[in-house]
Design a protein around this motif. Structure first.
Motif, PDB file in Angstrom:
ATOM      1  N   ALA A  61     -57.884 -22.761  17.817  1.00 50.69           N
ATOM      2  CA  ALA A  61     -58.102 -23.201  16.456  1.00 50.69           C
ATOM      3  C   ALA A  61     -58.594 -23.018  15.737  1.00 50.69           C
ATOM      4  CB  ALA A  61     -58.370 -24.648  16.727  1.00 50.69           C
ATOM      5  N   GLY A  62     -58.715 -21.387  15.923  1.00 58.44           N
ATOM      6  CA  GLY A  62     -59.427 -20.736  15.086  1.00 58.44           C
ATOM      7  C   GLY A  62     -60.535 -20.331  14.780  1.00 58.44           C
ATOM      8  N   VAL A  63     -61.152 -20.500  16.042  1.00 58.36           N
ATOM      9  CA  VAL A  63     -62.411 -20.258  16.466  1.00 58.36           C
ATOM     10  C   VAL A  63     -63.264 -19.834  17.512  1.00 58.36           C
ATOM     11  CG1 VAL A  63     -63.573 -22.309  14.658  1.00 58.36           C
ATOM     12  CG2 VAL A  63     -62.666 -22.547  17.264  1.00 58.36           C
ATOM     13  N   TRP A  64     -64.602 -19.140  17.759  1.00 58.56           N
ATOM     14  CA  TRP A  64     -64.412 -18.974  19.472  1.00 58.56           C
ATOM     15  C   TRP A  64     -64.952 -19.511  20.394  1.00 58.56           C
ATOM     16  CZ3 TRP A  64     -61.940 -14.521  21.260  1.00 58.56           C
ATOM     17  CH2 TRP A  64     -61.512 -13.468  19.959  1.00 58.56           C
ATOM     18  N   VAL A  65     -64.559 -19.934  21.149  1.00 57.35           N
ATOM     19  CA  VAL A  65     -65.355 -21.223  22.986  1.00 57.35           C
ATOM     20  C   VAL A  65     -65.187 -20.535  23.799  1.00 57.35           C
ATOM     21  CG1 VAL A  65     -63.621 -22.833  20.669  1.00 57.35           C
ATOM     22  CG2 VAL A  65     -62.573 -21.945  22.810  1.00 57.35           C
ATOM     23  N   ILE A  66     -65.722 -20.978  24.481  1.00 57.86           N
ATOM     24  CA  ILE A  66     -66.405 -21.467  25.533  1.00 57.86           C
ATOM     25  C   ILE A  66     -64.449 -21.778  26.864  1.00 57.86           C
ATOM     26  CG2 ILE A  66     -67.743 -21.291  27.862  1.00 57.86           C
ATOM     27  CD1 ILE A  66     -69.673 -21.739  25.644  1.00 57.86           C
ATOM     28  N   HIS A  67     -63.880 -20.365  27.258  1.00 55.23           N
ATOM     29  CA  HIS A  67     -62.770 -21.745  27.851  1.00 55.23           C
ATOM     30  C   HIS A  67     -63.409 -21.193  29.816  1.00 55.23           C
ATOM     31  CE1 HIS A  67     -58.723 -22.600  29.031  1.00 55.23           C
ATOM     32  NE2 HIS A  67     -59.470 -22.244  30.175  1.00 55.23           N
ATOM     33  N   THR A  68     -63.680 -22.548  29.997  1.00 55.35           N
ATOM     34  CA  THR A  68     -64.591 -22.583  31.154  1.00 55.35           C
ATOM     35  C   THR A  68     -62.929 -22.064  32.309  1.00 55.35           C
ATOM     36  OG1 THR A  68     -65.907 -23.658  31.025  1.00 55.35           O
ATOM     37  CG2 THR A  68     -65.619 -23.576  33.371  1.00 55.35           C
ATOM     38  N   GLY A 102     -54.815 -30.678  31.092  1.00 56.57           N
ATOM     39  CA  GLY A 102     -53.507 -29.380  31.118  1.00 56.57           C
ATOM     40  C   GLY A 102     -54.473 -28.000  30.719  1.00 56.57           C
ATOM     41  N   PHE A 103     -53.702 -27.169  30.051  1.00 58.42           N
ATOM     42  CA  PHE A 103     -53.975 -25.617  29.450  1.00 58.42           C
ATOM     43  C   PHE A 103     -53.334 -24.866  28.597  1.00 58.42           C
ATOM     44  CE2 PHE A 103     -54.891 -20.975  30.486  1.00 58.42           C
ATOM     45  CZ  PHE A 103     -56.103 -21.455  30.495  1.00 58.42           C
ATOM     46  N   HIS A 104     -54.737 -24.706  26.973  1.00 64.78           N
ATOM     47  CA  HIS A 104     -54.464 -24.348  25.886  1.00 64.78           C
ATOM     48  C   HIS A 104     -52.797 -23.239  26.191  1.00 64.78           C
ATOM     49  CE1 HIS A 104     -55.600 -21.784  23.013  1.00 64.78           C
ATOM     50  NE2 HIS A 104     -55.155 -23.030  21.709  1.00 64.78           N
ATOM     51  N   LEU A 163     -43.754 -25.987  21.800  1.00 66.98           N
ATOM     52  CA  LEU A 163     -44.902 -26.816  21.828  1.00 66.98           C
ATOM     53  C   LEU A 163     -45.897 -25.126  21.137  1.00 66.98           C
ATOM     54  CD1 LEU A 163     -46.289 -27.606  25.474  1.00 66.98           C
ATOM     55  CD2 LEU A 163     -45.708 -29.091  23.274  1.00 66.98           C
ATOM     56  N   GLY A 164     -46.605 -25.700  20.425  1.00 68.78           N
ATOM     57  CA  GLY A 164     -47.313 -24.759  19.385  1.00 68.78           C
ATOM     58  C   GLY A 164     -48.857 -24.364  19.683  1.00 68.78           C
ATOM     59  N   PRO A 165     -48.968 -22.823  19.471  1.00 76.42           N
ATOM     60  CA  PRO A 165     -50.186 -22.265  20.516  1.00 76.42           C
ATOM     61  C   PRO A 165     -51.061 -22.239  20.574  1.00 76.42           C
ATOM     62  CG  PRO A 165     -49.008 -20.857  18.249  1.00 76.42           C
ATOM     63  CD  PRO A 165     -48.781 -22.026  18.184  1.00 76.42           C
ATOM     64  N   ASP A 166     -51.292 -23.526  20.232  1.00 77.61           N
ATOM     65  CA  ASP A 166     -53.067 -24.938  20.162  1.00 77.61           C
ATOM     66  C   ASP A 166     -52.607 -25.925  20.965  1.00 77.61           C
ATOM     67  OD1 ASP A 166     -55.355 -22.957  19.984  1.00 77.61           O
ATOM     68  OD2 ASP A 166     -54.411 -22.937  17.701  1.00 77.61           O
ATOM     69  N   ASP A 167     -51.025 -25.869  21.078  1.00 76.57           N
ATOM     70  CA  ASP A 167     -50.841 -27.237  21.757  1.00 76.57           C
ATOM     71  C   ASP A 167     -51.737 -26.833  23.515  1.00 76.57           C
ATOM     72  OD1 ASP A 167     -49.881 -28.538  19.817  1.00 76.57           O
ATOM     73  OD2 ASP A 167     -48.235 -27.588  20.081  1.00 76.57           O
TER      74      ASP A 167
END
Length: 419
Positions: free
Chosen positions: A252-259, A73-75, A108-112
């Protein structure tokens, strides 16, 4: 028999992440997308954004098939903020599977993770036209929301760098701070990657973005050349970054790469999607957010449908922002965003885009001309000579290979953003 004085080493294996990739331990149900729609228009012409579904959903136990299959799915918050940017920074908006009536937000929550399907982005009703809220046509018309960023982003500020020498060179300062690529940790073949690109200098000045720089009182000719607006990336990742294939987002409280391109099994997503970055410091979250907006607003899908739209535009000598009713033809010929990364210039609100046919022909010429010039030009997305920060000229690193994009047609190459 003569004794060998050296050992022959084996070739590198195929690149892989230590966890084996997305959903490596189970079957993968891939190839799906999330479609984000505007509820104020008919379904045949209301798609605002389309993104590939690359965030793994929890494995379902409803059936024997689902119990061993990874669905994607998608964040949720990334999708919601992307829609809000298009809707002129409407952070009060929400996503719903319902189009009309008393639409309810998804529970859904923000990080779901949103399952890959259709969603409508709703905002509190306008006083003049119910549900037909105006949208921003391109990054050149985007007004940066000073002091009004989403709290989901501002909760993750970057620490200040410690004990760094003062260097006169912008590139040297970025290298001294980051040391290695902030994604791969490679030290060879790294380059300075701007968050707000140099090609958007006009937008940068119009929106007074220099207030977030490290030394706003001592700006040079290139205001975007500031250490708070740059990170160190390996040259091939820099090229993919400038092609808008991925973005830096909080999850989830960290910086990540989203492709933002391809399938879960593709090399880019398998290696980098949802991977946390190397430690980052000295960046301005405002520049990271502007980069995300620059990436999202390049899609142009909503304008290409050829129907009238209500747009938020910046026009006139005073660069005044106002809402304007625009015909379908004018949407396509004047407001469809261009790829600044391939044309080495910004999409200024005052400049009229050329006819779509001429634009596509030029893009096709650029793509095939670059093929004839060899691999060196493959990563030179903006048509300028790049300077290697370490080790001089290098070939494509063996740790990764994105060559499969070179064989795509112009239409396939721009699948995600339809620009």
């Amino acid at each position: 028999m003569a004794t060998l004085l050296y050992d022959i080493r084996t070739p590198f294996p195929l690149p892989s992440h230590p966890d084996g990739g997305l959903g490596a331990s189970a079957a993968i149900d891939e190839g799906r997308a999330i479609t984000l729609r505007h509820p104020g228009y008919p379904d045949q012409s209301n798609i605002m954004l389309v993104f590939p579904a690359l965030d793994p959903l929890p494995i379902l136990a409803a059936s024997s098939v689902d119990a061993t299959t990874v669905h994607f799915g998608f964040h949720h918050e990334t999708a919601r903020i992307a829609c809000a940017i298009v809707a002129n920074c409407r952070w009060d908006g929400f996503l719903s599977e319902e189009k009309q009536g008393q639409a309810k937000p998804v529970s859904l929550g923000p990080d779901d993770i949103l399952p890959a399907r259709n969603y409508y982005f709703h905002v509190p009703p306008d006083t003049d036209i119910l549900n037909k809220y105006p949208t921003v046509p391109s990054f050149g018309h985007f007004q940066f929301p000073h002091n009004n960023l989403p709290s989901f982003w501002t909760s993750l500020r970057f620490p200040r760098p410690q004990n760094l020498p003062r260097l006169s060179s912008f590139d040297q300062a970025v290298l001294a701070r980051d040391v290695s690529c902030r994604i791969s940790r490679n030290t060879l073949g790294t380059e300075t990657a701007h968050l707000v690109p140099r090609a958007e200098e006009v937008w940068f000045s119009m929106n007074q973005m220099s207030q977030y720089s490290s030394q706003p009182e001592a700006l040079g000719a290139n205001a975007t050349d500031d250490v708070r607006n740059a990170i160190l990336l390996r040259s091939d990742l820099h090229g993919v970054f400038d092609q808008r294939r991925f973005a830096l987002v909080p999850k989830a409280g960290v910086w990540v790469i989203h492709t933002l391109s391809g399938l879960p099994s593709d090399e880019l997503a398998s290696l980098y999607h949802n991977v946390t970055l190397q430690p980052l410091c000295g960046l301005a979250v405002e520049y990271v957010f502007a980069r995300f907006a620059w990436t999202v607003l390049a899609q142009g899908t909503f304008l290409r449908a050829g129907v009238p739209r209500r747009l938020v535009v910046v026009e006139g000598e005073e660069n005044v922002m106002h809402v304007k009713n625009v015909s379908g033809l004018e949407c396509r010929t004047k407001f469809v965003p261009t790829l600044a990364v391939t044309k080495s210039r910004s999409q200024s609100p005052k400049k009229r885009a050329r006819d779509d046919v001429d634009e596509d022909n030029e893009l096709e010429e650029i793509l095939y001309d670059d093929e004839d010039k060899g691999d060196e030009n493959m990563w030179n997305c903006r048509g300028r000579q790049r300077k290697r920060r370490n080790g001089g000229p290098i070939s494509l690193p063996t740790a990764t290979n994105f060559n499969h994009w070179r064989d795509m047609s112009p239409q396939e190459e721009l699948f995600t953003y339809s620009t």
